[in-house]
Design an enzyme around this catalytic site. Structure first.
Site, mmCIF file in Angstrom:
data_model
loop_
_atom_site.group_PDB
_atom_site.id
_atom_site.type_symbol
_atom_site.label_atom_id
_atom_site.label_comp_id
_atom_site.label_asym_id
_atom_site.label_seq_id
_atom_site.Cartn_x
_atom_site.Cartn_y
_atom_site.Cartn_z
ATOM 1 C CG ASN A 217 69.183 -62.931 -79.041
ATOM 2 O OD1 ASN A 217 70.242 -62.652 -78.663
ATOM 3 N ND2 ASN A 217 68.131 -63.270 -78.216
ATOM 4 C CE LYS A 296 64.135 -81.991 -89.771
ATOM 5 N NZ LYS A 296 65.147 -82.429 -90.808
ATOM 6 N N PRO A 314 58.346 -65.052 -70.188
ATOM 7 C CG PRO A 314 59.269 -66.319 -68.264
ATOM 8 C CD PRO A 314 58.754 -66.609 -69.912
ATOM 9 C CG ASP A 315 60.210 -58.640 -68.189
ATOM 10 O OD1 ASP A 315 61.536 -58.692 -67.523
ATOM 11 O OD2 ASP A 315 60.125 -57.544 -69.029
ATOM 12 C CG PHE A 336 72.540 -54.268 -69.873
ATOM 13 C CD1 PHE A 336 72.985 -54.521 -68.541
ATOM 14 C CD2 PHE A 336 73.478 -53.723 -70.832
ATOM 15 C CE1 PHE A 336 74.209 -53.915 -68.237
ATOM 16 C CE2 PHE A 336 75.012 -53.469 -70.391
ATOM 17 C CZ PHE A 336 74.989 -53.637 -69.080
ATOM 18 C CE LYS A 354 62.232 -54.665 -68.929
ATOM 19 N NZ LYS A 354 62.192 -55.752 -69.320
HETATM 20 O O1 C5P Z 1 61.931 -55.843 -72.026
HETATM 21 P P1 C5P Z 1 63.419 -55.479 -72.847
HETATM 22 O O2 C5P Z 1 63.968 -56.707 -73.447
HETATM 23 O O3 C5P Z 1 63.133 -54.191 -73.578
HETATM 24 O O4 C5P Z 1 64.376 -55.156 -71.648
HETATM 25 C C1 C5P Z 1 65.828 -55.428 -71.511
HETATM 26 C C2 C5P Z 1 65.991 -55.716 -70.140
HETATM 27 O O5 C5P Z 1 65.180 -56.831 -69.627
HETATM 28 C C3 C5P Z 1 67.424 -56.708 -69.993
HETATM 29 O O6 C5P Z 1 68.073 -56.277 -68.972
HETATM 30 C C4 C5P Z 1 67.022 -58.049 -70.082
HETATM 31 O O7 C5P Z 1 67.847 -58.702 -69.703
HETATM 32 C C5 C5P Z 1 65.618 -57.995 -69.323
HETATM 33 N N1 C5P Z 1 64.821 -58.990 -69.807
HETATM 34 C C6 C5P Z 1 64.424 -60.048 -68.899
HETATM 35 N N2 C5P Z 1 63.762 -60.991 -69.174
HETATM 36 C C7 C5P Z 1 62.730 -60.782 -70.561
HETATM 37 C C8 C5P Z 1 63.120 -59.965 -71.426
HETATM 38 C C9 C5P Z 1 63.923 -58.832 -70.932
HETATM 39 O O8 C5P Z 1 64.988 -60.328 -67.847
HETATM 40 N N3 C5P Z 1 61.677 -61.640 -70.797
#
Ligand code: C5P
Length: 410
Positions: A217, A296, A314-315, A336, A354
């Site tokens: 991105n 490729k 993973p979040d 953020f 969160k």
């Molecule tokens: O889940 P979302 O992207 O909407 O939330 C944004 C926040 O979560 C940011 O602080 C981003 O760094 C963190 N984030 C993360 N891991 C992910 C997605 C988001 O740490 N997979």
């Protein structure tokens, strides 16, 4: 930026080839808002002329022969007293090994060492930017002198490493003017997070499809890097886990480069147990290709595009926020949110989802790639706006906010 507005420096030059860099440093200090009085030793005058330094600083230079009692310019004939009391700091760049030895013994046989000795030690800091051959730098005498100078309330800004004018390669080069400027600016920032360990994620992630391609991105990493710099300036020990970005590492920050979200998670989880604050600024890819081809993926000539299946990443923030350390309050987590619309509502919802004490909202199109931004701080009590400013200014405000919330304020 005008980070040194209103600050007055005595910039001292001693003998060394790095004197040529002092010209640029003088310019940099002035561009940052400072005023500069140059003082040169006799040896320094052999490397660069006072005429150059006068033109750059806009003030007549004091030289080796302007010592106490010999200077007609000063009404009281005491430039060592006047110059050292006017200054907010004395910066010696370059500082030779010989000059350090002199300072160590409190010698005062020319104006620069005299005014260093005469400085009001509690009020006027003395900063040294050493410059010398690598053997001179490594010599036990130099190392011993530096340790003693540090104990005598002197700040030593360190040296660079690399090719030296003498033809050898190693430690001892004077830091480059932009590095010295960053160190000097940092020196004057309040130490709101002294000794705290701050972990930051920044930039995008890159999720590979095959060895050639992937999805990512537009995150530039600038906000996260600014926060890393601000935390370091505030006295924290900073680890920055960075996705693929083209940014210079802020001075004194430990940087871990990663590509994918899973690598970012792994690096973050390794450091989170040691940290006091976690700031997740990274724009982590929500999904990655379910399978990464080892080779490729080729066009097969049928006109059929391949189907790419995705799997959720993973979040990172959520994982850290749910850890025992975060839940117990020992690790303060900041998230953020980059949104395109309805910032306040989305940011509020995200903070709750969160389970973190502070979430910082910003508008994606008003921040990505830019040097300035505006922030919305959302906590359990409501929202507060930090108006548009440079990312570094906002980062410092955010660090002050974090320091206050964690009770770390010095
Ligand atoms: O889940 P979302 O992207 O909407 O939330 C944004 C926040 O979560 C940011 O602080 C981003 O760094 C963190 N984030 C993360 N891991 C992910 C997605 C988001 O740490 N997979």
């Amino acid at each position: 930026m005008n980070d040194l507005a209103g600050k007055h420096f005595v910039l001292g030059l001693t003998g060394g080839i790095a004197c040529y860099k002092a010209a640029e440093l003088c310019r940099a200090l002035i561009k940052e808002g400072a005023t500069v009085q140059v003082v040169m030793t006799e040896a320094a005058e052999r490397f660069i002329t006072p005429v150059t330094m006068q033109a750059l600083s806009g003030r007549p230079v004091y030289g080796s022969h302007d010592a106490s009692g010999f200077d007609g310019r000063e009404a009281n004939g005491m430039p060592h007293i006047n110059l050292s009391r006017e200054a907010d700091a004395i910066l010696i760049a370059p500082c030779s090994a010989d000059f350090m030895a002199k300072l160590l013994h409190g010698r005062a046989d020319e104006l620069l060492s005299l005014l260093c000795l005469a400085r009001p030690i509690a009020r006027v800091p003395l900063l040294l930017a050493p410059a010398m051959n690598r053997e001179m730098w490594a010599h036990p005498a130099t190392q011993r002198n530096m340790a003693q100078l540090a104990a005598d309330s002197t700040t030593i800004l360190g040296v660079g490493s690399g090719f030296q004018a003498c033809g050898e390669t190693g430690d001892g080069r004077m830091l480059e003017p932009p590095q010295l400027l960053q160190d000097v600016v940092a020196f004057f920032q309040p130490k709101l997070l002294a000794g705290k360990r701050v972990l930051i994620t920044a930039g995008p992630t890159f999720e590979a499809m095959d060895p050639i391609r992937g999805i990512t991105n537009h995150s530039s990493g600038k906000m996260g890097f600014a926060i890393a710099r601000a935390a370091q300036e505030a006295g924290a020990v900073v680890t920055l886990v960075a996705g693929p970005v083209h940014l210079e590492t802020p001075r004194g920050v430990e940087r871990i480069d990663v590509k994918s979200a899973r690598q970012m998670l792994e690096a973050t989880l390794r450091h989170a147990p040691l940290s006091d604050v976690f700031v997740a600024t990274a724009a982590v890819a929500d999904w990655r290709p379910a399978a990464e081809s080892e080779q490729k993926i080729k066009k097969d000539g049928t006109g059929q595009a391949p189907t790419v299946a995705f799997t959720e990443n993973p979040d990172i923030l959520l994982t850290v926020a749910q850890s025992e350390r975060a839940q117990s309050g020992a690790l303060f987590c900041v998230g953020f949110a980059a949104e395109t619309n309805d910032l306040a509502a989305h940011a509020k919802a995200k903070r709750e989802r969160k389970g973190i004490p502070l979430l910082v909202g910003n508008i994606g199109q008003l921040t990505f790639g830019l040097d300035d931004n505006q922030l919305l701080l959302v906590d359990k009590d409501g929202a507060r706006e930090l108006p548009r400013a440079s990312k570094l200014v906002l980062a410092r405000q955010l660090i002050a906010e974090i320091a206050q919330r964690t009770g770390a304020t010095a």
